[in-house]
Design a protein around this motif. Sequence first.
Motif, PDB file in Angstrom:
ATOM      1  N   PHE A  50     125.354 -88.603  53.659  1.00 39.44           N
ATOM      2  CA  PHE A  50     125.547 -88.972  54.564  1.00 39.44           C
ATOM      3  C   PHE A  50     126.611 -90.021  54.785  1.00 39.44           C
ATOM      4  O   PHE A  50     127.274 -89.921  55.730  1.00 39.44           O
ATOM      5  CB  PHE A  50     124.190 -89.928  55.303  1.00 39.44           C
ATOM      6  N   ALA A  51     126.971 -90.653  54.027  1.00 39.81           N
ATOM      7  CA  ALA A  51     128.188 -91.386  53.883  1.00 39.81           C
ATOM      8  C   ALA A  51     129.503 -90.994  53.888  1.00 39.81           C
ATOM      9  O   ALA A  51     130.328 -90.905  54.516  1.00 39.81           O
ATOM     10  CB  ALA A  51     128.052 -92.491  52.764  1.00 39.81           C
ATOM     11  N   CYS A  52     129.395 -89.745  53.150  1.00 35.49           N
ATOM     12  CA  CYS A  52     130.808 -88.926  53.051  1.00 35.49           C
ATOM     13  C   CYS A  52     130.956 -88.074  54.319  1.00 35.49           C
ATOM     14  O   CYS A  52     131.730 -87.829  55.205  1.00 35.49           O
ATOM     15  CB  CYS A  52     130.390 -87.810  51.956  1.00 35.49           C
ATOM     16  N   ALA A  53     129.844 -87.576  54.893  1.00 35.13           N
ATOM     17  CA  ALA A  53     129.642 -86.856  56.246  1.00 35.13           C
ATOM     18  C   ALA A  53     130.190 -87.594  57.523  1.00 35.13           C
ATOM     19  O   ALA A  53     131.015 -87.369  58.319  1.00 35.13           O
ATOM     20  CB  ALA A  53     128.503 -86.258  56.553  1.00 35.13           C
ATOM     21  N   ALA A  54     129.451 -89.058  57.450  1.00 35.29           N
ATOM     22  CA  ALA A  54     129.943 -89.839  58.696  1.00 35.29           C
ATOM     23  C   ALA A  54     131.350 -90.507  58.599  1.00 35.29           C
ATOM     24  O   ALA A  54     132.074 -90.289  59.569  1.00 35.29           O
ATOM     25  CB  ALA A  54     128.928 -91.213  58.649  1.00 35.29           C
ATOM     26  N   VAL A  55     131.744 -90.975  57.287  1.00 32.32           N
ATOM     27  CA  VAL A  55     133.164 -91.437  57.187  1.00 32.32           C
ATOM     28  C   VAL A  55     134.115 -90.295  57.261  1.00 32.32           C
ATOM     29  O   VAL A  55     135.222 -90.339  58.012  1.00 32.32           O
ATOM     30  CB  VAL A  55     133.259 -92.169  55.679  1.00 32.32           C
ATOM     31  N   THR A 111     117.508 -93.790  57.373  1.00 33.23           N
ATOM     32  CA  THR A 111     118.652 -92.588  57.686  1.00 33.23           C
ATOM     33  C   THR A 111     118.453 -91.823  58.929  1.00 33.23           C
ATOM     34  O   THR A 111     119.222 -91.608  59.938  1.00 33.23           O
ATOM     35  CB  THR A 111     118.665 -91.829  56.650  1.00 33.23           C
ATOM     36  N   ARG A 112     117.066 -91.470  59.199  1.00 35.78           N
ATOM     37  CA  ARG A 112     116.759 -90.825  60.564  1.00 35.78           C
ATOM     38  C   ARG A 112     117.081 -91.774  61.620  1.00 35.78           C
ATOM     39  O   ARG A 112     117.499 -91.450  62.778  1.00 35.78           O
ATOM     40  CB  ARG A 112     115.272 -90.236  60.382  1.00 35.78           C
ATOM     41  N   TRP A 113     116.823 -92.879  61.705  1.00 38.65           N
ATOM     42  CA  TRP A 113     116.961 -93.777  62.542  1.00 38.65           C
ATOM     43  C   TRP A 113     118.481 -94.119  63.009  1.00 38.65           C
ATOM     44  O   TRP A 113     119.013 -94.097  64.008  1.00 38.65           O
ATOM     45  CB  TRP A 113     116.394 -95.153  62.357  1.00 38.65           C
ATOM     46  N   LEU A 114     119.165 -93.988  61.825  1.00 33.95           N
ATOM     47  CA  LEU A 114     120.783 -94.179  61.808  1.00 33.95           C
ATOM     48  C   LEU A 114     121.517 -92.937  62.343  1.00 33.95           C
ATOM     49  O   LEU A 114     122.143 -93.173  63.466  1.00 33.95           O
ATOM     50  CB  LEU A 114     121.332 -94.661  60.465  1.00 33.95           C
ATOM     51  N   PHE A 115     121.104 -91.751  61.969  1.00 32.58           N
ATOM     52  CA  PHE A 115     121.843 -90.666  62.152  1.00 32.58           C
ATOM     53  C   PHE A 115     121.007 -89.695  63.034  1.00 32.58           C
ATOM     54  O   PHE A 115     121.611 -88.586  63.281  1.00 32.58           O
ATOM     55  CB  PHE A 115     122.251 -89.846  61.052  1.00 32.58           C
ATOM     56  N   ALA A 212     129.261 -80.287  51.569  1.00 33.74           N
ATOM     57  CA  ALA A 212     130.221 -79.446  52.001  1.00 33.74           C
ATOM     58  C   ALA A 212     129.636 -77.950  52.043  1.00 33.74           C
ATOM     59  O   ALA A 212     130.329 -77.102  52.567  1.00 33.74           O
ATOM     60  CB  ALA A 212     131.832 -79.374  51.386  1.00 33.74           C
ATOM     61  N   LEU A 213     128.772 -77.679  50.987  1.00 28.35           N
ATOM     62  CA  LEU A 213     128.065 -76.461  50.920  1.00 28.35           C
ATOM     63  C   LEU A 213     127.030 -76.065  51.841  1.00 28.35           C
ATOM     64  O   LEU A 213     126.564 -74.942  52.007  1.00 28.35           O
ATOM     65  CB  LEU A 213     127.968 -76.266  49.423  1.00 28.35           C
ATOM     66  N   GLN A 214     126.298 -77.165  51.986  1.00 28.66           N
ATOM     67  CA  GLN A 214     125.176 -77.008  52.980  1.00 28.66           C
ATOM     68  C   GLN A 214     125.137 -78.212  53.764  1.00 28.66           C
ATOM     69  O   GLN A 214     125.815 -78.982  53.886  1.00 28.66           O
ATOM     70  CB  GLN A 214     123.620 -77.181  51.883  1.00 28.66           C
ATOM     71  N   SER A 215     124.146 -78.158  54.981  1.00 25.10           N
ATOM     72  CA  SER A 215     123.905 -79.225  55.774  1.00 25.10           C
ATOM     73  C   SER A 215     123.383 -80.339  54.873  1.00 25.10           C
ATOM     74  O   SER A 215     122.739 -80.705  54.098  1.00 25.10           O
ATOM     75  CB  SER A 215     123.015 -78.973  56.730  1.00 25.10           C
ATOM     76  N   VAL A 216     123.869 -81.554  55.651  1.00 23.72           N
ATOM     77  CA  VAL A 216     123.530 -82.810  55.233  1.00 23.72           C
ATOM     78  C   VAL A 216     122.472 -83.401  56.222  1.00 23.72           C
ATOM     79  O   VAL A 216     122.544 -83.550  57.396  1.00 23.72           O
ATOM     80  CB  VAL A 216     124.464 -83.818  55.232  1.00 23.72           C
ATOM     81  N   GLN A 217     121.020 -83.573  55.527  1.00 22.47           N
ATOM     82  CA  GLN A 217     119.900 -83.818  56.385  1.00 22.47           C
ATOM     83  C   GLN A 217     118.986 -84.659  55.484  1.00 22.47           C
ATOM     84  O   GLN A 217     119.032 -84.761  54.319  1.00 22.47           O
ATOM     85  CB  GLN A 217     119.329 -82.460  56.699  1.00 22.47           C
ATOM     86  N   VAL A 218     117.961 -85.434  56.351  1.00 23.26           N
ATOM     87  CA  VAL A 218     117.247 -86.334  55.917  1.00 23.26           C
ATOM     88  C   VAL A 218     116.158 -85.410  54.699  1.00 23.26           C
ATOM     89  O   VAL A 218     115.838 -84.340  55.322  1.00 23.26           O
ATOM     90  CB  VAL A 218     116.144 -86.903  56.906  1.00 23.26           C
ATOM     91  N   GLY A 219     115.874 -86.137  53.807  1.00 23.49           N
ATOM     92  CA  GLY A 219     114.832 -85.113  52.734  1.00 23.49           C
ATOM     93  C   GLY A 219     115.568 -84.301  51.959  1.00 23.49           C
ATOM     94  O   GLY A 219     115.162 -83.808  50.987  1.00 23.49           O
ATOM     95  N   MET A 220     116.983 -84.229  52.081  1.00 25.08           N
ATOM     96  CA  MET A 220     117.869 -83.298  51.072  1.00 25.08           C
ATOM     97  C   MET A 220     117.763 -83.754  49.741  1.00 25.08           C
ATOM     98  O   MET A 220     118.109 -82.764  48.510  1.00 25.08           O
ATOM     99  CB  MET A 220     119.017 -83.042  51.476  1.00 25.08           C
TER     100      MET A 220
END
Length: 306
Positions: A50-55, A111-115, A212-220
């Motif tokens: 999540f940090a990588c995706a957001a930044v 994480t769900r609350w933030l993103f 970068a190969l799959q979606s970034v999601q809660v619980g991954m």
Amino acid sequence: MSIALLLEQLLNGLQLGVMLFLMAAGLTLIFGVMGLINLAHGSLYMIGAFACAAVAAATGSFWIGLAASLVAAAAAGAIIEVTVIRRLYDRDHLDQVLATFALILIFSEGTRWLFGSFPLYLDIPPLLQGAVPLPGGGQYQLYRLAIIGVGVVVALGLYVLISRTRLGMRIRAGESDREMIAALGVDIRTLYTVVFALGAALAGLAGALVGALQSVQVGMGEPALILAFVVIVIGGIGSIKGALFGAILVGVVDTMGRFLLPKALALMIPAAQAGPIGAALASMLIYIVMALILAFRPSGLFATQS
């Protein structure tokens, strides 16, 4: 079945193994030095992604996002160690399991609350887009090869760190006799925080690379955590070398099993039945391999000497 297709699947298995090594190396390092069962390790993997995706979305640079994933995961690991984990070292393993499971829930909801509940997506950086030719006429994604390369570099770096540096000497000593090195004047609390942050950073790196190969999601992180535990059980708890060999074994067996079993069954039963049955057997294959290895080597392939 072409040689190019078989080679592509072998490389996919190697890439999965490298990702699992990044997860398992930190997990086995933490358990080997601290004797701690950390179920929240998968959450650190998720934090890195999540940090990588957001930044990366904010700056437009995957590389800045990758650096942010290391910093965020290491910082989260250090904070967890100081505020929560430090109180669990002398507690029963059941207390450690319950506390770190609670951390999973806290990080997931936070994480769900933030993103939000919707997944984020990472683009492969332009430098690593495209494919390279394989023998037999196939092609293989350059980014996946880069992940394999990162895993090799990290493995070599960990080897040098553990075997050639003063910090590595303290880590090895802490793994053998933590009370003795504390008596000799080593700040054991600082050592534990550094080790935990290092393990967290490796998990965060794995999450960012896979993001970068799959979606970034809660619980991954939970599916990856389960496989990482299989890796360290096969390789030997506390062994970095065991984590590397175990991860490659699990990655190749899992990938090739999912690729070959349905094809093999299709030679004996109708293809419509072979697909589902082969997929079900393939999902069990790594656990069968783990059981067979433990039957002959109950402490794993490269168990550390206690």
